[in-house]
Design a protein around this motif. Structure first.
Motif, PDB file in Angstrom:
ATOM      1  N   ALA A   1      14.209  11.788   3.376  1.00  0.00           N
ATOM      2  CA  ALA A   1      14.941  11.429   4.600  1.00  0.00           C
ATOM      3  C   ALA A   1      14.992  12.588   5.583  1.00  0.00           C
ATOM      4  N   ALA A   2      15.245  13.792   5.117  1.00  0.00           N
ATOM      5  CA  ALA A   2      15.306  14.945   6.027  1.00  0.00           C
ATOM      6  C   ALA A   2      13.938  15.211   6.658  1.00  0.00           C
ATOM      7  N   THR A   3      12.877  15.018   5.895  1.00  0.00           N
ATOM      8  CA  THR A   3      11.521  15.191   6.434  1.00  0.00           C
ATOM      9  C   THR A   3      11.250  14.171   7.532  1.00  0.00           C
TER      10      THR A   3
ATOM     11  N   SER B   1       2.885  15.741   6.879  1.00  0.00           N
ATOM     12  CA  SER B   1       4.055  15.837   6.002  1.00  0.00           C
ATOM     13  C   SER B   1       4.016  14.839   4.855  1.00  0.00           C
ATOM     14  N   GLY B   2       2.893  14.132   4.701  1.00  0.00           N
ATOM     15  CA  GLY B   2       2.766  13.189   3.591  1.00  0.00           C
ATOM     16  C   GLY B   2       3.440  11.856   3.817  1.00  0.00           C
ATOM     17  N   LEU B   3       3.638  11.481   5.072  1.00  0.00           N
ATOM     18  CA  LEU B   3       4.292  10.213   5.406  1.00  0.00           C
ATOM     19  C   LEU B   3       3.295   9.257   6.060  1.00  0.00           C
ATOM     20  N   PRO B   4       2.840   8.242   5.338  1.00  0.00           N
ATOM     21  CA  PRO B   4       1.987   7.249   5.996  1.00  0.00           C
ATOM     22  C   PRO B   4       2.813   6.457   7.012  1.00  0.00           C
TER      23      PRO B   4
ATOM     24  N   GLN C   1       0.830  -1.204   0.000  1.00  0.00           N
ATOM     25  CA  GLN C   1       0.000   0.000   0.000  1.00  0.00           C
ATOM     26  C   GLN C   1       0.864   1.254   0.000  1.00  0.00           C
ATOM     27  N   VAL C   2       1.870   1.284   0.871  1.00  0.00           N
ATOM     28  CA  VAL C   2       2.726   2.471   0.977  1.00  0.00           C
ATOM     29  C   VAL C   2       3.559   2.648  -0.294  1.00  0.00           C
ATOM     30  N   LEU C   3       4.056   1.560  -0.851  1.00  0.00           N
ATOM     31  CA  LEU C   3       4.805   1.670  -2.112  1.00  0.00           C
ATOM     32  C   LEU C   3       3.926   2.297  -3.194  1.00  0.00           C
ATOM     33  N   ALA C   4       2.678   1.868  -3.280  1.00  0.00           N
ATOM     34  CA  ALA C   4       1.755   2.429  -4.274  1.00  0.00           C
ATOM     35  C   ALA C   4       1.520   3.911  -4.021  1.00  0.00           C
ATOM     36  N   TYR C   5       1.424   4.297  -2.770  1.00  0.00           N
ATOM     37  CA  TYR C   5       1.265   5.714  -2.421  1.00  0.00           C
ATOM     38  C   TYR C   5       2.389   6.553  -3.018  1.00  0.00           C
ATOM     39  N   PHE C   6       3.611   5.985  -2.999  1.00  0.00           N
ATOM     40  CA  PHE C   6       4.773   6.692  -3.541  1.00  0.00           C
ATOM     41  C   PHE C   6       5.016   6.379  -5.021  1.00  0.00           C
ATOM     42  N   GLY C   7       4.053   5.712  -5.670  1.00  0.00           N
ATOM     43  CA  GLY C   7       4.131   5.496  -7.108  1.00  0.00           C
ATOM     44  C   GLY C   7       4.826   4.226  -7.552  1.00  0.00           C
TER      45      GLY C   7
END
Length: 156
Positions: free
Chosen positions: A148-150, A77-80, A18-24
Motif C-alpha cells: 500500500a505504501a508503495t 516498483s513491481g506493480l502491474p 493475471q495480476v493475482l497470479a503475478y502475486f502468487g
C-alpha cells in the motif's frame, strides 16, 4: 505472469486473474468472473475490482488520467497496471477493454501488454496513449496490502 485468455466480455476478470497470479494467488478466471460481473455476458465495471480485492486478501485502487510516467514508475516498483483502453474491432467498433501493462522499452518506444484477447502485445507509446485517452486514462492497481505504501508513493 501467465497470460489468461478471456471468454466473452471477460477481459476484466482475465486481467485480474493475471495480476493475482503475478502475486502468487492462483484463481480460476471463471470464479473471478462470477464474482466481478453481474451476468456471464456483461462487462465488468472498474469498481468491481475494488469490491473484489478484499475477498482475496488484496487491495485495489482506481485512477483516471493515467500517464506513461506513472506506468513506468509502477512497473519499476513491481506493480502491474490494469488499464482500461479502447479496442477497435475488425468491424471498426470501439469498445472498452481491460489489459495488463507489464513492461516498457524506452529505446524502442514500446509498452508491453498482456491482453486477454490478443495475447502478448507491444504497442508504441503514441498508440498506447491514444487508446488509453479514449477511456480517460482509467486504470486500476491490484496489490497485496503490504504494498500500500508503495502504491501511494508511486501512483498517488
Amino acid at each position: 505472469m501467465p497470460l489468461v485468455r478471456q471468454t466473452y466480455n471477460a477481459c476484466g476478470p482475465a486481467s485480474i486473474t493475471q495480476v493475482l497470479a503475478y502475486f502468487g494467488l492462483k484463481m480460476n478466471m471463471a470464479d473471478v468472473s462470477r464474482r466481478t460481473r453481474p451476468t456471464e455476458t456483461s462487462y465488468m465495471s472498474a469498481e468491481a475490482i475494488v469490491r473484489f480485492a478484499p475477498e482475496v486478501g488484496m487491495e485495489a485502487r482506481l485512477f483516471a488520467n493515467g500517464s506513461l510516467p506513472v506506468v513506468k514508475s509502477a512497473i519499476k516498483s513491481g506493480l502491474p497496471i490494469i488499464a482500461l483502453q479502447s479496442h477497435i474491432t475488425d468491424a471498426g467498433k470501439v469498445i472498452p477493454h481491460w489489459r495488463v501493462v507489464v513492461g516498457y522499452n524506452d529505446p524502442t518506444g514500446q509498452v508491453y501488454l498482456m491482453d486477454p484477447l490478443l495475447g502478448y502485445v507491444s504497442m508504441g507509446y503514441a498508440d498506447f496513449a491514444r487508446v488509453w485517452a479514449d477511456q480517460r486514462g482509467q486504470f486500476a492497481v491490484l496489490y497485496p496490502p503490504q504494498l500500500a505504501a508503495t502504491v501511494r508513493k508511486v501512483v498517488g
